[in-house]
Design a protein around this motif. Sequence first.
Motif, short mmCIF file in Angstrom:
data_model
loop_
_atom_site.label_atom_id
_atom_site.label_comp_id
_atom_site.label_asym_id
_atom_site.label_seq_id
_atom_site.Cartn_x
_atom_site.Cartn_y
_atom_site.Cartn_z
N GLY A 119 39.22 48.68 21.01
CA GLY A 119 38.26 47.78 21.62
C GLY A 119 37.45 46.97 20.62
O GLY A 119 37.61 47.09 19.41
N PHE A 134 34.62 43.88 28.87
CA PHE A 134 35.96 43.47 29.32
C PHE A 134 35.88 42.68 30.62
O PHE A 134 36.63 42.90 31.58
CB PHE A 134 36.86 44.70 29.49
CG PHE A 134 38.16 44.56 28.72
CD1 PHE A 134 38.15 44.28 27.37
CD2 PHE A 134 39.38 44.69 29.34
CE1 PHE A 134 39.31 44.13 26.65
CE2 PHE A 134 40.56 44.55 28.63
CZ PHE A 134 40.53 44.26 27.28
N GLU A 141 31.92 47.71 25.21
CA GLU A 141 32.89 46.69 25.58
C GLU A 141 32.84 46.50 27.10
O GLU A 141 33.01 47.46 27.85
CB GLU A 141 34.29 47.16 25.16
CG GLU A 141 35.35 46.13 25.39
CD GLU A 141 36.71 46.57 24.86
OE1 GLU A 141 37.16 47.66 25.24
OE2 GLU A 141 37.32 45.83 24.07
N PRO A 155 55.45 49.86 28.71
CA PRO A 155 54.53 48.82 29.19
C PRO A 155 53.37 49.44 29.97
O PRO A 155 53.44 50.61 30.37
CB PRO A 155 55.40 47.98 30.13
CG PRO A 155 56.82 48.38 29.85
CD PRO A 155 56.75 49.80 29.37
N THR A 200 53.01 55.77 33.99
CA THR A 200 51.58 55.92 33.74
C THR A 200 51.34 56.53 32.35
O THR A 200 52.28 57.04 31.71
CB THR A 200 50.95 56.85 34.78
OG1 THR A 200 51.59 58.13 34.66
CG2 THR A 200 51.12 56.33 36.19
N LEU A 214 36.10 44.16 15.28
CA LEU A 214 37.42 43.52 15.40
C LEU A 214 37.41 42.10 14.84
O LEU A 214 38.08 41.82 13.85
CB LEU A 214 37.89 43.54 16.86
CG LEU A 214 39.35 43.12 17.08
CD1 LEU A 214 40.31 43.99 16.28
CD2 LEU A 214 39.72 43.17 18.55
#
Length: 481
Positions: free
Chosen positions: A254, A387, A385, A178, A209, A413
């Motif tokens: 992205g 975000f 991007e 995760p 990490t 995308l």
Amino acid sequence: MLSPVLPGLYIDGQWRAGGEQLTVINPSTEERLAIVSGGDAQAVNEAVQAAQRAFGAWSKTTGAARAVILRTIARAVAARRERLMTLQSSNSGKPGFEAAIDVDDVIATFDYYADLAEASDGQQNQTVGLPSEDFSARLRREPCGIVGLIVPWNFPMVTTAWKLAPALAAGCCVLLKPSEVTPLAELELARIIADSGLPTGVFNVVCGTGQQVGAPVSGHPGIAKVSFTGSNAVGVQVMQRGAETVKGVSLELGGKSALLVMDDADLDLAVELASGGGYFNAGQMCSATNRVLVAQELLEPFLQRIVAKAQSIKVAGPLDDAAEMGPLINQAQYQRVLNHIEAGKAAGAQLLCGGGRPAALPRGYFLEPAVFSQVPLDSALWRDEIFGPVLCVRGFSSEAEAIALANDSQFGLVASVVSGNAETADRVANALQAGMVWINAPQVIFAQTAWGGYKQSSVGRELGPWGMQAFQEIKHVVRAI
Ligand code: NAD
């Protein structure tokens, strides 16, 4: 209240704590929510070994048996819907309705791949037609082995489900990493999956990490395939490390997607779709349609309405039931978006509204939804991007120009088309370089339709049968008669 350190490692059927401590923040309050223990290369190695021990038996189970477990997971997620939503909202700031969409998507994805796993039994060993009577051939699809799933923070449970459900359906054993930023709902989901009846070692989790855990996953020789969702910069590193052991690599990266408002569009619908495409999840979406291209004759009225819409959006934390847009995920992302806004202004773009901290919210990573016009085509604001909740609006004077502008990006995308004419909409949709095009529709996603994009947005596709094939090897058995 700060809870004790949560174990972030689930290896060989055992929850345990690792060495590193990851501080998890509530982005609505900037307070610590929890501390989660994270792993390292050693933990990755142990998880791979556990998965290898489990693979022999698990890979030979029937699709029907795997479907039972996938449906058990779906029902357990549904039963813990509220808990998962609360964890998701507190860890990422998503308003309740957004967290609900995430959980429901997870349920739909596990149910869909249960159906596909079940159906796969009848499709195994299909005869392949050959131009010879001397040979016969049959086709088998077999699980590709141990897979590493690396996911981001913006849709943590959803991106996990899109990988995990098809990987388990295919018969693979899994190591899930995760995001260190949003492990809380992920760990709750992992507890559900750990209790679903999966044999020990089939499903493993190593929080941590990117450097400590993600990099060893990408390079591990025992991992056959890495499926990664995240930034392009890290996706490139995953691909490079994977190349050393000639791994299969799927990448969901992205975007800088366009929404095209044609001259016959319903303006109210266009404004709704632009707002949803730009501001959902506070704009922290790979699929954010934050380049809005509007037919020149509609540009002025569109700008007036989208500014009014942006200014009407209730920005608040998830504890406020009226919240329509939550905070950005953390200080680094907040500063990154502010830097983009400042650089855009310096490049000559005109900020029509938003882009600052709402006066009523002195704490938390909240930003007012922004609308820019006159954004230079060579500026980072137009090309990179962002975000964050930032729309860049620009006029066009012909359909050809609209398509050229939309396709002028390193990404590909998704895209959206708003038009009152079905033929126009289809013609434009067919010309766009994007893996998903919505016509007069919000960014609705079904497990049956492929997810992924052109150019530097993706390698491969998730969801649909393609999502499961990504975790399968193809074997032909040819026999002399
Ligand atoms: P990120 O690339 O920083 O991190 C993604 C994951 O990779 C995290 O789990 C992180 O710990 C891990 N990681 C970091 N360094 C690593 C390394 N060297 N090796 C292996 N793993 C490493 O991305 P993020 O900031 O978490 O997410 C935002 C990005 O994700 C955006 O660029 C967005 O467009 C993209 N995204 C894409 C999709 C899609 O479907 N295309 C969906 C969601 C998000």
